[in-house]
Every structure is written in structure tokens, then in C-alpha cells.
Design a protein around this motif. Structure first.
Motif, PDB file in Angstrom:
ATOM      1  N   THR B 154     -14.918  -0.254  36.326  1.00 23.35           N
ATOM      2  CA  THR B 154     -16.123  -0.637  35.580  1.00 23.35           C
ATOM      3  C   THR B 154     -16.188  -2.158  35.488  1.00 23.35           C
ATOM      4  O   THR B 154     -17.240  -2.776  35.677  1.00 23.35           O
ATOM      5  N   LEU B 155     -15.028  -2.741  35.202  1.00 21.70           N
ATOM      6  CA  LEU B 155     -14.930  -4.199  35.143  1.00 21.70           C
ATOM      7  C   LEU B 155     -15.283  -4.826  36.490  1.00 21.70           C
ATOM      8  O   LEU B 155     -16.075  -5.774  36.568  1.00 21.70           O
ATOM      9  N   TRP B 156     -14.720  -4.292  37.556  1.00 21.22           N
ATOM     10  CA  TRP B 156     -14.910  -4.942  38.861  1.00 21.22           C
ATOM     11  C   TRP B 156     -16.337  -4.777  39.379  1.00 21.22           C
ATOM     12  O   TRP B 156     -16.841  -5.643  40.100  1.00 21.22           O
ATOM     13  N   ARG B 157     -17.003  -3.668  38.994  1.00 20.93           N
ATOM     14  CA  ARG B 157     -18.415  -3.556  39.376  1.00 20.93           C
ATOM     15  C   ARG B 157     -19.220  -4.670  38.706  1.00 20.93           C
ATOM     16  O   ARG B 157     -20.089  -5.277  39.327  1.00 20.93           O
ATOM     17  N   PHE B 158     -18.900  -4.949  37.442  1.00 15.98           N
ATOM     18  CA  PHE B 158     -19.587  -6.033  36.736  1.00 15.98           C
ATOM     19  C   PHE B 158     -19.283  -7.382  37.394  1.00 15.98           C
ATOM     20  O   PHE B 158     -20.167  -8.213  37.595  1.00 15.98           O
ATOM     21  N   VAL B 159     -18.006  -7.577  37.754  1.00 17.64           N
ATOM     22  CA  VAL B 159     -17.604  -8.839  38.390  1.00 17.64           C
ATOM     23  C   VAL B 159     -18.290  -9.014  39.746  1.00 17.64           C
ATOM     24  O   VAL B 159     -18.683 -10.122  40.119  1.00 17.64           O
ATOM     25  N   GLN B 160     -18.479  -7.908  40.470  1.00 17.94           N
ATOM     26  CA  GLN B 160     -19.187  -8.024  41.754  1.00 17.94           C
ATOM     27  C   GLN B 160     -20.590  -8.600  41.535  1.00 17.94           C
ATOM     28  O   GLN B 160     -21.042  -9.464  42.282  1.00 17.94           O
ATOM     29  N   GLY B 161     -21.258  -8.164  40.474  1.00 17.82           N
ATOM     30  CA  GLY B 161     -22.589  -8.699  40.154  1.00 17.82           C
ATOM     31  C   GLY B 161     -22.541 -10.192  39.861  1.00 17.82           C
ATOM     32  O   GLY B 161     -23.392 -10.956  40.328  1.00 17.82           O
ATOM     33  N   LEU B 162     -21.518 -10.611  39.112  1.00 17.28           N
ATOM     34  CA  LEU B 162     -21.374 -12.042  38.804  1.00 17.28           C
ATOM     35  C   LEU B 162     -21.097 -12.842  40.080  1.00 17.28           C
ATOM     36  O   LEU B 162     -21.661 -13.922  40.290  1.00 17.28           O
ATOM     37  N   ALA B 163     -20.224 -12.291  40.920  1.00 21.68           N
ATOM     38  CA  ALA B 163     -19.872 -12.992  42.161  1.00 21.68           C
ATOM     39  C   ALA B 163     -21.100 -13.111  43.068  1.00 21.68           C
ATOM     40  O   ALA B 163     -21.336 -14.158  43.682  1.00 21.68           O
ATOM     41  N   ASP B 164     -21.905 -12.050  43.122  1.00 22.39           N
ATOM     42  CA  ASP B 164     -23.133 -12.110  43.928  1.00 22.39           C
ATOM     43  C   ASP B 164     -24.043 -13.234  43.424  1.00 22.39           C
ATOM     44  O   ASP B 164     -24.632 -13.971  44.219  1.00 22.39           O
ATOM     45  N   GLN B 165     -24.136 -13.368  42.093  1.00 20.86           N
ATOM     46  CA  GLN B 165     -24.957 -14.446  41.520  1.00 20.86           C
ATOM     47  C   GLN B 165     -24.426 -15.817  41.936  1.00 20.86           C
ATOM     48  O   GLN B 165     -25.176 -16.702  42.301  1.00 20.86           O
ATOM     49  N   LEU B 166     -23.102 -15.975  41.861  1.00 17.32           N
ATOM     50  CA  LEU B 166     -22.498 -17.271  42.219  1.00 17.32           C
ATOM     51  C   LEU B 166     -22.690 -17.567  43.702  1.00 17.32           C
ATOM     52  O   LEU B 166     -22.943 -18.707  44.093  1.00 17.32           O
ATOM     53  N   ALA B 167     -22.589 -16.526  44.512  1.00 19.76           N
ATOM     54  CA  ALA B 167     -22.692 -16.724  45.967  1.00 19.76           C
ATOM     55  C   ALA B 167     -24.084 -17.232  46.349  1.00 19.76           C
ATOM     56  O   ALA B 167     -24.255 -17.857  47.398  1.00 19.76           O
ATOM     57  N   ASP B 178      -6.600 -10.214  37.148  1.00 21.30           N
ATOM     58  CA  ASP B 178      -6.509 -10.022  35.691  1.00 21.30           C
ATOM     59  C   ASP B 178      -5.091  -9.602  35.310  1.00 21.30           C
ATOM     60  O   ASP B 178      -4.877  -9.102  34.220  1.00 21.30           O
ATOM     61  N   SER B 179      -4.149  -9.766  36.215  1.00 29.09           N
ATOM     62  CA  SER B 179      -2.734  -9.429  36.070  1.00 29.09           C
ATOM     63  C   SER B 179      -2.445  -7.976  36.457  1.00 29.09           C
ATOM     64  O   SER B 179      -1.286  -7.601  36.582  1.00 29.09           O
ATOM     65  N   LYS B 180      -3.497  -7.180  36.670  1.00 31.36           N
ATOM     66  CA  LYS B 180      -3.314  -5.797  37.121  1.00 31.36           C
ATOM     67  C   LYS B 180      -3.758  -5.623  38.568  1.00 31.36           C
ATOM     68  O   LYS B 180      -3.070  -5.016  39.377  1.00 31.36           O
ATOM     69  N   ASP B 181      -4.930  -6.149  38.893  1.00 37.06           N
ATOM     70  CA  ASP B 181      -5.498  -6.003  40.229  1.00 37.06           C
ATOM     71  C   ASP B 181      -5.655  -7.375  40.881  1.00 37.06           C
ATOM     72  O   ASP B 181      -5.708  -8.385  40.192  1.00 37.06           O
ATOM     73  N   LEU B 182      -5.761  -7.355  42.195  1.00 33.93           N
ATOM     74  CA  LEU B 182      -6.109  -8.573  42.937  1.00 33.93           C
ATOM     75  C   LEU B 182      -7.460  -8.315  43.594  1.00 33.93           C
ATOM     76  O   LEU B 182      -7.636  -7.318  44.304  1.00 33.93           O
ATOM     77  N   VAL B 183      -8.395  -9.211  43.348  1.00 33.79           N
ATOM     78  CA  VAL B 183      -9.762  -9.047  43.829  1.00 33.79           C
ATOM     79  C   VAL B 183     -10.087 -10.151  44.822  1.00 33.79           C
ATOM     80  O   VAL B 183      -9.787 -11.321  44.580  1.00 33.79           O
ATOM     81  N   ALA B 184     -10.686  -9.752  45.939  1.00 36.40           N
ATOM     82  CA  ALA B 184     -11.107 -10.723  46.956  1.00 36.40           C
ATOM     83  C   ALA B 184     -12.606 -10.587  47.159  1.00 36.40           C
ATOM     84  O   ALA B 184     -13.100  -9.483  47.427  1.00 36.40           O
ATOM     85  N   TYR B 185     -13.311 -11.690  47.014  1.00 34.91           N
ATOM     86  CA  TYR B 185     -14.757 -11.700  47.260  1.00 34.91           C
ATOM     87  C   TYR B 185     -15.035 -12.643  48.421  1.00 34.91           C
ATOM     88  O   TYR B 185     -14.626 -13.801  48.397  1.00 34.91           O
TER      89      TYR B 185
END
Lengths: 255, 255
Positions: B154-167, B178-185
Motif C-alpha cells: 500500500t505504501l509503495w503504490r503511494f510512493v510510485q505516484g509520488l515518484a511519477d510526479q517527481l519524474a 524504509d529499512s524493510k524493502d529496497l525500492v528502485a524507480y
């Protein structure tokens, strides 16, 4: 008890000599075998090294001792764990950002009932009393001063009140920096010394090591070292009193 | 452009081999001479090393390359400055605490007008576009989720939206944890590879160095490496597409 070490200087200065003494207390001449940490300010940035190996045996501690990182504010801590397991997230110093500045905090002592103090936005990652106390202090500071006060002494007067409150919970010796000043609060044991021209020799209590500061400094250098117990045996250290708080900027006692 | 390097693994793994390749790009085989940084997670704790020397010449980079720190999540960055001076506070990766977790962020690219995005409680210490973007993301996350959502996806879906905005503001290649997962955009260029049994040989593009992973691993190890450009020339890397975001946990692709 853990051991604290701090430095405030008016020019970027290395802390190799004092750190060489401190690290011997981590498992060699002292019982503080549960890790060490050190944070160097460089401009507004910070550089931290931490290990949960005894500092006397740590490759990272050896790298720090031998690599002359120069800084105007340093905070270091070697740990003898009492509350919180031996792991990286429980290793001091702790860092947080407030007002676009990195803050650094190291503590020795125990604080009974500290976890009853409610936290709002700043939360601890590990399980130590100390990190909880740091998060509580910063939350209180942010609540009182949404923006930094114009005069940093206004800030430190407020912090003295917070530190006094914490000291009522047990033993609270603290080193704190907001990236501009270095603050030392003595709950039980803390001492400091300011070195300036004319510089003399110093010899470490904990290691067979001497330094002639005169050959390593310029006449304008001012360097204050704060330590739980004096690190040298041939210089006059200022022994702090219970409840005493001191603020150093650029090596100079400001408060 | 800067270079990014990330690792996600199911057992504590050292990144010496990949880092040896990356650091050559910092002033030797590549033009990224304006510093480097690397953050290792160990449990909930983090350990960071940063320098604004070119990584190919940096004593700190050499220490990291030669000292086999083991970690399950690593984020590294070597910098070719475009916005923000060359100094420690502008050196990636950046860290902040949210929900009692340390977050780590590294970025390459430029983001036009990023500083118009208002920040509330998390403020940058340095002057880079990247740190501003990180503070903005975390502020948005905290606003949307005062407490962590039960399912990290749920968190990462929200982050994808933020990353799309930044891109939309320019080039936005990001590594985030976030210390649990590693995310690559991937905003423009990013690639990844998962290594697991049967392990083979790998040879670095940027350094005369080979490794036989079979002799360094157990059959259960799973290790994913993410890099701006593939680091080896005899393995099959996954080349990411513009706007693609991937989430790795314990070395395994989750999303």
C-alpha cells in the motif's frame, strides 16, 4: 557507565590523539566493550562511524584513530550496555534533523521511567533509554520553537530545563550538538579542557602516547575537549558539577 | 548523471565486488568525481560512509571496498554534481527517520522547479534537488500515513505516484529503503540482476576483477544488485523502463 568524548574547535582539527585514549577504554583499560560511535561535523554535514565490537578491537575504530578526519565539532561515545541490546541501532551517537540542521546526541547513565514520556513525531529506532530521551528533547524543542530562536542561548536555556527534568530520572550526562554549538550537561561526571597557545605537551592516561600540541597547531587554534574523565594526566581539566551545563562554540566557552 | 548501486539480499552479504566496480567510475573509468556515499542496513540500524573526494581516490572508499561489511540492504551513490556544491551535506545517500525506521534515499538526475514543492516538518540540510525531493516524499508519506500501513505494498503504490510526479520535473532515477524493502524507480536508466543458485562467475566491466560467487555463497542465498548501468559483462541484467518501479525484499522481487 559509558564514556563520552566531545570536541569543539575554531579550526578543523583531528581528534586522533583523544580518540586513541578513549578507544582503549573500550574493552582494554575500561569495561566499555559494547560498541562505540563517533560523529564528525564537516560544515553542515555529518560523518558517523559506529561499531558494536569493543572499540579496542574494532577495525572501524582503528580506521578512525589513524585517519585524520578534521572537524570543528565531534561527539563520541563508547558503550557499556545497560538498557537495550548490543546492536547497531542502539549505538550512540544518535542523529536527527530539526530546522534543516543535523543534531547529534550521546548520553551515559540510566533514566528510570523515561519511556513514559510521550513522543509525537520523532520516534526512536532502537530500544535504548538514551534515544528515547533524545527524541523527547527534540520533540519538546520543536514544539516550543517551530523555528529556531534568533539567539541560540535562548535555545540552550530551554534545553537546560529539559536536561534538568531528565536528570531527575537517574543519571544524565549528555553531549549534544545542533551543528553550531556543542553542549555538555553533567548529571554526575563530565570534565573539559580548553587548549590554546601557548600549547604544551600532553600524555594520555590510557595509552602510552604523548603529543606536543605546539608542533601540530597554529597560535590561533582553540580546541576544547570534553570527556567523562580526564584523558591526560599532566594538564588541568575542569571537573563539572551535577546539573552544570556548558555551551561551546568554535572551541570557546559561551555559557 | 550520477551512478546508483543498490543491494537486497536474504542473508547478510558483502557488496565489495560490486562496489569495487562502482568506485572506479568515480574519477577513473567514469566522470563522477564529486564524492560518493554508501549506506548499509544492519538490522534496524544504518551505517553510512561518505566522502566528497572522487571515490577512485578516497581512503574511505578503499576502506569500504576492502572491509567486508555484511548487510541485507545497501544503497550507494557516486556523484557528478549538477545542483548544489561539493560538500558533505550534499553527498548522497540521505537519511531520515519516519515511523521509528531509518529511511535512505539516493537519486540521480535533475528536477526542475523541485524547490517550489512546499516542505513542512522534514527540511533539507544541504542544497541539492535530491534532498529536497526526499524530504518532500517523506512529508507526503507521513501526511498520508501517520502510522505505517499494514501492508507495505500500500505504501509503495503511494510512493510510485509520488515518484511519477517527481519524474515529470526532469530525470528521476531513485533508490529508496524504509529499512524493510529496497525500492528502485527508473526515470531514465536503471538495471538489476538477481543472483541465486546455481551461482556462476562474474567479471566487472570497470575493473580487472572476477569473482566466483559459487565459492562465496551458500545454495540458499539470493542477492539482487541494482545499478545505473550493468556492472558485469557476462551476465544477463534486467534493463528497466521509464516509469518502472520495482520493490525487493530479501533479494526477491516483490512488485
Amino acid at each position: 557507565m559509558c564514556e563520552l568524548l566531545g570536541m569543539s574547535a575554531n579550526v578543523p582539527t583531528d581528534i586522533c590523539f583523544s580518540f586513541a585514549g578513549l578507544m582503549q577504554r573500550g574493552g582494554c583499560t575500561g569495561p566499555h566493550k559494547d560498541g562505540f560511535g563517533i560523529v564528525f561535523y564537516e560544515g553542515k554535514g555529518i560523518r558517523g562511524f559506529r561499531d558494536y565490537q569493543p572499540s579496542a578491537d574494532s577495525d572501524i575504530a582503528r580506521f578512525v584513530r589513524d585517519y585524520p578526519l578534521k572537524s570543528q565539532i565531534v561527539i563520541s561515545h563508547i558503550r557499556q550496555a545497560n538498557r537495550g541490546g548490543i546492536c547497531l541501532e542502539n549505538t550512540h551517537p544518535f542523529n536527527r534533523e530539526l530546522w534543516g540542521r543535523y543534531w547529534t546526541f550521546a548520553h551515559n547513565g540510566q533514566l528510570k521511567g523515561i519511556k513514559k514520556l510521550a513522543l509525537t513525531d520523532m520516534l526512536p529506532v532502537g530500544t535504548t533509554d538514551s534515544e528515547h530521551a533524545f527524541c523527547w528533547m527534540l520533540s519538546q524543542i520543536r514544539q516550543r520553537f517551530p523555528k529556531p530562536p534568533r539567539d541560540n542561548m535562548t535555545l540552550w536555556r530551554f534545553v537546560q530545563g529539559l536536561a534538568d527534568q531528565l536528570a531527575e530520572l537517574g543519571v544524565f550526562n549528555m553531549l549534544l550538538s545542533d551543528s553550531k554549538d556543542l553542549v555538555a550537561y553533567c548529571g554526575k561526571r563530565l570534565s573539559w579542557i580548553t587548549r590554546k597557545a601557548p600549547f604544551g605537551d600532553a600524555s594520555l592516561i590510557d595509552d602510552d602516547m604523548q603529543v606536543d600540541f605546539g608542533s601540530e597547531t597554529t597560535p590561533n587554534d582553540i580546541v576544547t575537549i570534553i570527556a567523562t574523565r580526564p584523558l591526560t594526566d599532566n594538564e588541568q581539566w575542569n571537573i563539572m558539577q551535577r546539573g552544570e551545563m556548558r555551551v561551546f562554540r568554535q572551541g570557546i566557552l559561551e555559557r
